[in-house]
Design an enzyme around this catalytic site. Sequence first.
Site, PDB file in Angstrom:
ATOM      1  CD  GLU A 247      13.389  -3.326   0.502  1.00 29.42           C
ATOM      2  OE1 GLU A 247      12.982  -3.378   1.687  1.00 29.42           O
ATOM      3  OE2 GLU A 247      12.666  -3.551  -0.482  1.00 29.42           O
TER       4      GLU A 247
ATOM      5  CG  ASP B 292      10.540   3.641   2.485  1.00 29.33           C
ATOM      6  OD1 ASP B 292      10.247   4.834   2.305  1.00 29.33           O
ATOM      7  OD2 ASP B 292      10.326   2.749   1.650  1.00 29.33           O
TER       8      ASP B 292
ATOM      9  CB  SER C 211       7.537   1.851   4.119  1.00 31.62           C
ATOM     10  OG  SER C 211       8.830   1.397   3.915  1.00 31.62           O
TER      11      SER C 211
ATOM     12  CE1 TYR D 182      11.934   3.115  -5.313  1.00 27.47           C
ATOM     13  CE2 TYR D 182      14.060   2.016  -5.516  1.00 27.47           C
ATOM     14  CZ  TYR D 182      13.267   2.995  -4.951  1.00 27.47           C
ATOM     15  OH  TYR D 182      13.800   3.858  -4.028  1.00 27.47           O
TER      16      TYR D 182
ATOM     17  CB  ALA E 147      -0.944  -0.008   1.193  1.00 22.12           C
ATOM     18  N   GLY E 148       2.177   1.086  -0.110  1.00 18.28           N
ATOM     19  CA  GLY E 148       3.065   2.246  -0.137  1.00 18.28           C
ATOM     20  C   GLY E 148       3.324   2.816   1.247  1.00 18.28           C
TER      21      GLY E 148
HETATM   22  C1  GLA Z   1      10.055   3.363  -1.912  1.00 21.53           C
HETATM   23  C2  GLA Z   1      11.529   3.294  -1.531  1.00 21.53           C
HETATM   24  C3  GLA Z   1      12.009   4.644  -0.992  1.00 21.53           C
HETATM   25  C4  GLA Z   1      11.637   5.782  -1.937  1.00 21.53           C
HETATM   26  C5  GLA Z   1      10.176   5.691  -2.348  1.00 21.53           C
HETATM   27  C6  GLA Z   1       9.829   6.709  -3.394  1.00 21.53           C
HETATM   28  O1  GLA Z   1       9.255   3.556  -0.783  1.00 21.53           O
HETATM   29  O2  GLA Z   1      11.752   2.319  -0.550  1.00 21.53           O
HETATM   30  O3  GLA Z   1      13.398   4.605  -0.773  1.00 21.53           O
HETATM   31  O4  GLA Z   1      12.473   5.812  -3.038  1.00 21.53           O
HETATM   32  O5  GLA Z   1       9.830   4.416  -2.837  1.00 21.53           O
HETATM   33  O6  GLA Z   1      10.001   7.992  -2.921  1.00 21.53           O
END
Ligand code: GLA
Length: 385
Positions: free
Chosen positions: A160, A172, A126, A222, A123-124
Site C-alpha cells: 500500500e 487494516d 478497508s 491522509y 466506505a472505510g
Molecule cells: C486507514 C488506514 C489505517 C488507519 C485508519 C485510521 O484505514 O489504512 O492504517 O490509519 O485509516 O485509523
Amino acid sequence: MSESALKSSVQEFFISKFNTTPRLFFSPGRINFIGEHVDYNDGFVMPAAIDKGIVFAIAPNNSNMLRIHSIDMNDYYEVALDKIEKHPGWQNYVLGVIDQFQQSGLPVNGMDVAFGGDLPTGAGLSSSAAVECGLAFGISTIFNIPMPRVQVALLGQKAEHTFPGVQCGIMDQFANMMGKKGHVLLLDCNSLNYQALPLQLDNYVIMLVNSKVHHSLASGEYNVRRKQCEEGWSILQKHYLHAKTFRDISPDQVKQLEDHFDADVYRRCLYVTEEIQRTQIAAELLKQNKLQEFGQLMFATHWGLSRLYDVSCPELDYLVTEATKYPQILGSRLMGGGFGGCTINIVEKDSAAQIADEIKANYKKAFNIDTEVYIMQTEDGTHEI
Ligand code: GLA
C-alpha cells in the site's frame, strides 16, 4: 451475500474464464471500535475482521504472466511478471503485492486470478487491505512460500505504501490477517503485541451507516495528517526527553506547549494523545463489559476526529448527531480514515431495524442521499475456503 454464495459465484466465474480449477480464499473487511488515526502514532487500536469481504480464486498457470480479473470492476488485466510497475486503478493494489514478493526475493510464478466481493469500496471498511492481504496470502499458499500471518500483513502494508502510495498504519492489514470470529483485537501498534478480547454485545448489535460520501485516502489528506504528526512529534520530543513515543505524553503536556506548534499541528497532537488514552480506557471498559461507558468514548472519538483532526464531513457529523438522539444507541463515530465512509454504532438489537429506517429517511431529507445500513458480524482473518 454469504461467504459460501460469494465463493460459488467467484469460483464459477474463474472456471468459465480460465478453464481450470482454482483454490479459494476469503479476505475480510474490518471495523474498528476505537483507536482511530493512532496506528501510525504508536497507539492502540481495537479492530475486528468482518463477514463482508473479498473472495479470491487463484491457480498457477505455468507461464510468466499474471492474468487477473476484477469481477466488481468488470475489468481484466494481464502483465508479464518481469514487467511489474505502477498502474493507476485497482491494478495498483494487486501489482504492489507482486512487487513486494519480488523485492523480498520470494519466488512468484505466473498465475490466473479472479476476485470479487461484497465490501463497498471507499466506505472505510478497508477493501484495499482485503485485496492486498487476500492476494498475498493466496500467493504464499499456492506457491508454498511459508509466511507467518503477521509477515503477510506487513507485506500488504508495504504494498500500500509503495504502489497506491498511502502511508497507512498497520491496523487494516493486521485485522485482516489476525481477526478472530467473536473477538475484537486490542493491538499495540508499537510492538504488534495483541490480545483477542471476546466481544459480548448481549442485546446490542454493530450497525454501520454508510454516508455514501466516497472517501479517498489517496487524495493526499491522509499523508498530510501523517506528516503533521511527525512534525508535532519532533517538537514534543525536544521538550519531553523521557518520551519514546506519543503514548508517553499526556494531552496536558501537549497543551503546555501550545505556542510552540503550528495551530493545525497542535490540534493533531492533542487529538492523538487524547485518543491513545481513550483507547486504553475503552479496552478496560470492554473487558468489564461496560458498554454504556465504552459508547460514550466512541462519541468523544468522533468529535475529536471532527474538531481536532479534521477528517470528518457534514454528513458524518450529521449521522453521529442523529445517533445521540437515541438512548438505544450506546456509541457512534466515523470509522476508518474519514472524509466519508461509514459510522460505526452500537445499537440495541430490537430497535436496530426501526432506527435504521428513521436514520435513512432523515438522512435522505437532509442530504438527498440514499444511505445503506449494515448489521455486521465478526469473522476470522483471511483463510482458505
Ligand atoms: C486507514 C488506514 C489505517 C488507519 C485508519 C485510521 O484505514 O489504512 O492504517 O490509519 O485509516 O485509523
